[in-house]
Motif scaffolding. Structure first.
Motif, mmCIF file in Angstrom:
data_model
loop_
_atom_site.group_PDB
_atom_site.id
_atom_site.type_symbol
_atom_site.label_atom_id
_atom_site.label_comp_id
_atom_site.label_asym_id
_atom_site.label_seq_id
_atom_site.Cartn_x
_atom_site.Cartn_y
_atom_site.Cartn_z
ATOM 1 N N PRO A 176 0.812 -1.222 0.000
ATOM 2 C CA PRO A 176 0.000 0.000 0.000
ATOM 3 C C PRO A 176 0.844 1.269 0.000
ATOM 4 C CG PRO A 176 -0.873 -1.596 1.566
ATOM 5 C CD PRO A 176 0.446 -2.130 1.109
ATOM 6 N N LEU A 177 2.010 1.246 0.672
ATOM 7 C CA LEU A 177 2.862 2.434 0.688
ATOM 8 C C LEU A 177 3.356 2.793 -0.710
ATOM 9 C CD1 LEU A 177 5.093 2.021 3.888
ATOM 10 C CD2 LEU A 177 3.483 3.866 3.390
ATOM 11 N N LEU A 178 3.798 1.786 -1.450
ATOM 12 C CA LEU A 178 4.259 2.042 -2.813
ATOM 13 C C LEU A 178 3.115 2.504 -3.703
ATOM 14 C CD1 LEU A 178 6.797 -0.837 -3.569
ATOM 15 C CD2 LEU A 178 7.261 1.600 -3.350
ATOM 16 N N ALA A 179 1.930 1.970 -3.467
ATOM 17 C CA ALA A 179 0.764 2.376 -4.257
ATOM 18 C C ALA A 179 0.507 3.871 -4.090
ATOM 19 C CB ALA A 179 -0.455 1.568 -3.850
ATOM 20 N N LEU A 180 0.689 4.369 -2.859
ATOM 21 C CA LEU A 180 0.480 5.799 -2.623
ATOM 22 C C LEU A 180 1.515 6.648 -3.352
ATOM 23 C CD1 LEU A 180 -0.414 5.840 1.193
ATOM 24 C CD2 LEU A 180 -1.947 6.305 -0.731
ATOM 25 N N THR A 181 2.742 6.166 -3.465
ATOM 26 C CA THR A 181 3.784 6.970 -4.113
ATOM 27 C C THR A 181 3.533 7.146 -5.609
ATOM 28 O OG1 THR A 181 5.198 5.030 -4.544
ATOM 29 C CG2 THR A 181 5.503 6.184 -2.440
ATOM 30 N N THR A 182 2.790 6.237 -6.216
ATOM 31 C CA THR A 182 2.499 6.378 -7.653
ATOM 32 C C THR A 182 1.550 7.540 -7.926
ATOM 33 O OG1 THR A 182 0.639 4.823 -7.561
ATOM 34 C CG2 THR A 182 2.818 3.915 -8.051
ATOM 35 N N LEU A 183 0.882 8.047 -6.870
ATOM 36 C CA LEU A 183 -0.097 9.118 -7.051
ATOM 37 C C LEU A 183 0.522 10.509 -7.013
ATOM 38 C CD1 LEU A 183 -2.950 7.694 -4.768
ATOM 39 C CD2 LEU A 183 -2.578 7.344 -7.216
ATOM 40 N N GLY A 276 8.494 8.390 -8.218
ATOM 41 C CA GLY A 276 8.007 8.331 -6.836
ATOM 42 C C GLY A 276 8.261 6.977 -6.195
ATOM 43 N N PRO A 277 7.763 5.875 -6.783
ATOM 44 C CA PRO A 277 8.028 4.559 -6.189
ATOM 45 C C PRO A 277 9.520 4.221 -6.142
ATOM 46 C CG PRO A 277 6.236 4.430 -7.762
ATOM 47 C CD PRO A 277 6.836 5.792 -7.910
ATOM 48 N N LEU A 278 10.289 4.661 -7.156
ATOM 49 C CA LEU A 278 11.704 4.305 -7.190
ATOM 50 C C LEU A 278 12.480 5.015 -6.084
ATOM 51 C CD1 LEU A 278 13.682 2.615 -8.844
ATOM 52 C CD2 LEU A 278 14.117 4.622 -10.265
ATOM 53 N N ALA A 279 12.244 6.337 -5.930
ATOM 54 C CA ALA A 279 12.986 7.105 -4.920
ATOM 55 C C ALA A 279 12.455 6.851 -3.516
ATOM 56 C CB ALA A 279 12.915 8.592 -5.256
ATOM 57 N N LEU A 280 11.158 7.034 -3.339
ATOM 58 C CA LEU A 280 10.584 6.845 -2.001
ATOM 59 C C LEU A 280 10.590 5.380 -1.609
ATOM 60 C CD1 LEU A 280 7.572 9.342 -2.193
ATOM 61 C CD2 LEU A 280 9.781 9.667 -1.078
ATOM 62 N N GLY A 281 10.387 4.486 -2.610
ATOM 63 C CA GLY A 281 10.415 3.063 -2.297
ATOM 64 C C GLY A 281 11.780 2.627 -1.800
ATOM 65 N N GLY A 282 12.863 3.202 -2.390
ATOM 66 C CA GLY A 282 14.209 2.885 -1.892
ATOM 67 C C GLY A 282 14.370 3.325 -0.450
ATOM 68 N N LEU A 283 13.827 4.515 -0.123
ATOM 69 C CA LEU A 283 13.885 5.002 1.257
ATOM 70 C C LEU A 283 13.095 4.090 2.186
ATOM 71 C CD1 LEU A 283 14.728 7.233 3.253
ATOM 72 C CD2 LEU A 283 12.649 8.476 2.606
ATOM 73 N N PHE A 284 11.928 3.625 1.743
ATOM 74 C CA PHE A 284 11.115 2.718 2.566
ATOM 75 C C PHE A 284 11.848 1.400 2.801
ATOM 76 C CE2 PHE A 284 7.063 4.766 0.624
ATOM 77 C CZ PHE A 284 7.263 5.892 1.405
ATOM 78 N N THR A 297 9.022 -5.609 -7.262
ATOM 79 C CA THR A 297 7.703 -5.875 -7.861
ATOM 80 C C THR A 297 6.899 -4.588 -7.999
ATOM 81 O OG1 THR A 297 7.686 -8.089 -6.894
ATOM 82 C CG2 THR A 297 5.568 -7.189 -7.610
ATOM 83 N N GLY A 298 6.929 -3.746 -6.953
ATOM 84 C CA GLY A 298 6.144 -2.514 -6.974
ATOM 85 C C GLY A 298 6.585 -1.558 -8.062
ATOM 86 N N VAL A 299 7.914 -1.384 -8.238
ATOM 87 C CA VAL A 299 8.411 -0.481 -9.279
ATOM 88 C C VAL A 299 8.003 -0.991 -10.672
ATOM 89 C CG1 VAL A 299 10.491 0.400 -10.394
ATOM 90 C CG2 VAL A 299 10.305 0.447 -7.913
ATOM 91 N N LEU A 300 8.093 -2.309 -10.847
ATOM 92 C CA LEU A 300 7.686 -2.876 -12.138
ATOM 93 C C LEU A 300 6.187 -2.676 -12.373
ATOM 94 C CD1 LEU A 300 9.789 -6.182 -12.147
ATOM 95 C CD2 LEU A 300 10.115 -4.158 -13.586
ATOM 96 N N TYR A 301 5.383 -2.811 -11.308
ATOM 97 C CA TYR A 301 3.941 -2.563 -11.461
ATOM 98 C C TYR A 301 3.671 -1.091 -11.771
ATOM 99 C CZ TYR A 301 2.604 -7.202 -9.720
ATOM 100 O OH TYR A 301 2.418 -8.556 -9.581
ATOM 101 N N ALA A 302 4.415 -0.194 -11.100
ATOM 102 C CA ALA A 302 4.241 1.246 -11.361
ATOM 103 C C ALA A 302 4.583 1.570 -12.820
ATOM 104 C CB ALA A 302 5.114 2.059 -10.411
ATOM 105 N N GLN A 303 5.678 0.960 -13.285
ATOM 106 C CA GLN A 303 6.041 1.159 -14.689
ATOM 107 C C GLN A 303 4.957 0.611 -15.615
ATOM 108 O OE1 GLN A 303 8.736 2.736 -16.061
ATOM 109 N NE2 GLN A 303 7.744 2.352 -18.033
#
Length: 590
Positions: A176-183, A276-284, A297-303
């Motif tokens: 869910p956290l990564l999902a929010l970063t895509t927005l 967003g998912p790439l930068a913030l996801g790395g921090l998470f 998986t999340g970055v690939l889904y965002a892409q």
């Protein structure tokens, strides 16, 4: 950049454009007709998208397992699952696109058929006032513009929406956290899209109307080419065409500018959706809030979400063009239909006009309080100087136009309230405009009577003195005529139209210079032949050659939109009024 000033003139303002509610209603109708095929396309692509989610999940799981060490067999199984999912996705995507293309063809066929059926059923007066340019533009240019929207845009948009929902759902399940970063890019996307779509639909409608105006001017110039040349109007027509083209091109440039601003903005929003998912996801991941496998998986889904969002917006832009064209097609359905209930069924054959007033423009009547009573089986001649209103009165009596005030009735029923099919079955109008359709001569004749055999066709041709030249054709009735076939002369085309009239067998006829293309002697002979065929029918003839008036039961002299004299030929000659002057002048010219 400011939008151009919209000039709504001519035919573009005559035929209506469908309201948003009408367009939505028609789309719902199409959706009901093809709901099974549409559901199949959406279902197939939903499964294909789900199969496409396996790859990123496998890669994420594999990255996660590499941190603790993984066996070669695990990698082999992951690769096998990845390849299997890829093959399933490819097969289902191909199948869904194939079904989508077939669906698009069927919907486009429905659009064409619905438009043609409604266009043919339009009241003749509406078509005469609108001219051919706007209607032809709707049936060609607007259908062509809808081609891409229906074949590709609508199926692709549905597929992209399904893909987006499935992929975003998978991203929410993954993290869910990564999902929010895509927005992160969503506000920019919404603001720019709102700006664009508030301006685009109306602009595309004006662009379509501008193209229709250009088509109308060009069609008028071609149709009246000889008149343009004779009166040296070429320069004027060129300037008019240039002005219409300038208005159309101004809207073309404006819509292009809208796209040139919007497309780069949405590209920036896509970039933010992946960064967003790439930068913030790395921090998470560094904080330990998500695993490295979830990040992968999340970055690939965002892409993977970028592609369906891009397709939604770009195909939605194409749908704006299609929506403008569809509104113009649906607008033909909004032309009021004549009522078809019992109160507009004629109870006889008497044609009556009562205090009829009519004008082509508001406040500029060309007929003023005309009353006329035509008994069944009688022959009435309308005579008078050019521009007096004879042809206009003839079209009112034939049910082509509806009176502005007063009434025109057939058998006590208002002609303007009858369906066009019933009016044409009761009353026929024959004028100088005669059409030869592509096909055999037999096909052209059977337009008036589909079940007629060759003997009936021959009798109709003989009745209009056309038998001799038909026999001289290379294949007789089987001769191909029209565009690309044997060219008929204008007098032959006129005789063909009159033969159709004989086959149609209406009880009331309005003849407006129906023999004008024949030389006077041939016209006189033809009229005598027709008089035998038309015995017992009501004939209203707009007479420019006064021998037609001489043979009529009664003559109505039309001057300045009024009937100034009414009576038989001997009575009017004896009265020494306007008709007598016309008769003497015509005799002297002969």
């Amino acid at each position: 950049m400011k939008p151009p000033v919209h000039h709504e003139q001519g035919p573009a303002a005559t035929l209506p454009v469908g309201s948003p509610a009408a367009v939505r209603g028609y789309l719902r109708l199409l959706a009901r007709r093809h709901r099974g095929a549409f559901s199949a396309v959406v279902g197939l692509h939903a499964v294909a998208t789900a199969a496409g989610l396996v790859g990123p999940w496998v890669l994420g799981t594999l990255v996660e397992s590499l941190a603790t060490g993984t066996a070669e067999s695990t990698i082999t199984v992951a690769v096998a699952w990845y390849l299997l999912a890829l093959m399933v996705q490819s097969a289902l995507t191909w199948w869904s696109r194939l079904r989508g293309a077939v669906l698009g063809e069927r919907v486009l066929a429905d659009l064409r058929e619905d438009f043609l059926v409604r266009s043919v059923a339009l009241p003749t007066g509406v078509l005469e006032r609108a001219g051919t340019g706007d209607l032809v533009s709707r049936g060609t240019t607007d259908i062509d513009r809808l081609d891409k929207s229906v074949r590709e845009a609508a199926p692709e948009l549905a597929v992209a929406l399904v893909s987006l929902l499935v992929v975003f759902g998978a991203l929410v399940v993954t993290s869910p956290l990564l999902a929010l970063t895509t927005l992160i890019g969503l506000p920019l996307l919404l603001v720019s899209s709102r700006w664009y779509f508030r301006r685009a639909p109306q602009s595309y409608r004006h662009e379509s109307a501008g193209y229709a105006a250009v088509s109308s001017v060009l069609a008028e110039t071609v149709d009246a080419g000889r008149t343009v040349e004779a009166l040296r109007l070429g320069g004027h027509r060129v300037r008019l065409t240039d002005r219409k083209q300038a208005q159309w091109l101004a809207w073309e440039r404006y819509t292009l500018w809208l796209r040139s601003v919007w497309f780069p903005t949405i590209d920036a929003a896509y970039t933010l959706a992946v960064l967003g998912p790439l930068a913030l996801g790395g921090l998470f991941a560094l904080k330990g809030w998500i695993t490295v496998g979830q990040l992968t998986t999340g970055v690939l889904y965002a892409q993977a979400m970028v592609s369906p969002v891009d397709r939604i917006l770009r195909w939605y832009d194409e749908l704006q063009i299609g929506q403008a064209s569809l509104a113009r097609l649906v607008g033909v359905h909004e032309v009021p239909r004549a009522r078809s209930d019992d109160e507009v069924r004629p109870s006889g054959r008497r044609v009556e006009a009562r205090d009829v007033r009519f004008g082509y423009r508001e406040g500029a009547d060309v007929l003023h309080g005309i009353s006329l009573d035509v008994a069944p089986g009688s022959r009435v001649a309308l005579v008078g100087p050019s521009g007096a209103g004879k042809s206009t009165l003839g079209r009112l009596l034939a049910g082509i136009y509806a009176p502005g005030r007063g009434s025109v009735t057939l058998g006590g029923a208002a002609l303007s309230r009858m369906p066009a099919e019933r009016v044409r079955a009761e009353v026929a109008l024959v004028n100088q405009e005669h059409h030869v359709f592509v096909g055999t001569l037999r096909d052209n004749l059977r337009l008036a009577s589909p079940g007629a055999d060759d003997a009936e066709l021959r009798r109709a041709l003989d009745a209009v003195d056309a038998g001799a030249w038909v026999d001289a054709l290379p294949a007789g009735l089987d001769t191909e005529v029209g565009s690309g076939g044997t060219a008929l002369t204008p007098p032959q085309a006129q005789q063909l139209a009159l033969a159709r009239l004989v086959l149609a067998d209406p009880h009331t006829l309005v003849l407006d210079e129906a023999t004008s293309l024949l030389d006077p002697r041939a016209a006189r002979h033809l009229e005598r032949s027709l008089s035998r065929v038309l015995e017992g029918r009501t004939v209203i003839a707009i007479a420019h050659r006064l021998h037609t008036a001489h043979d009529a039961d009664v003559i109505a002299v039309v001057e300045d939109g009024r009937i100034s004299e009414y009576g038989s030929h001997p009575e009017l000659v004896a009265a020494g009024g306007p008709y007598a002057a016309l008769w003497r002048s015509w005799r002297d010219e002969r």
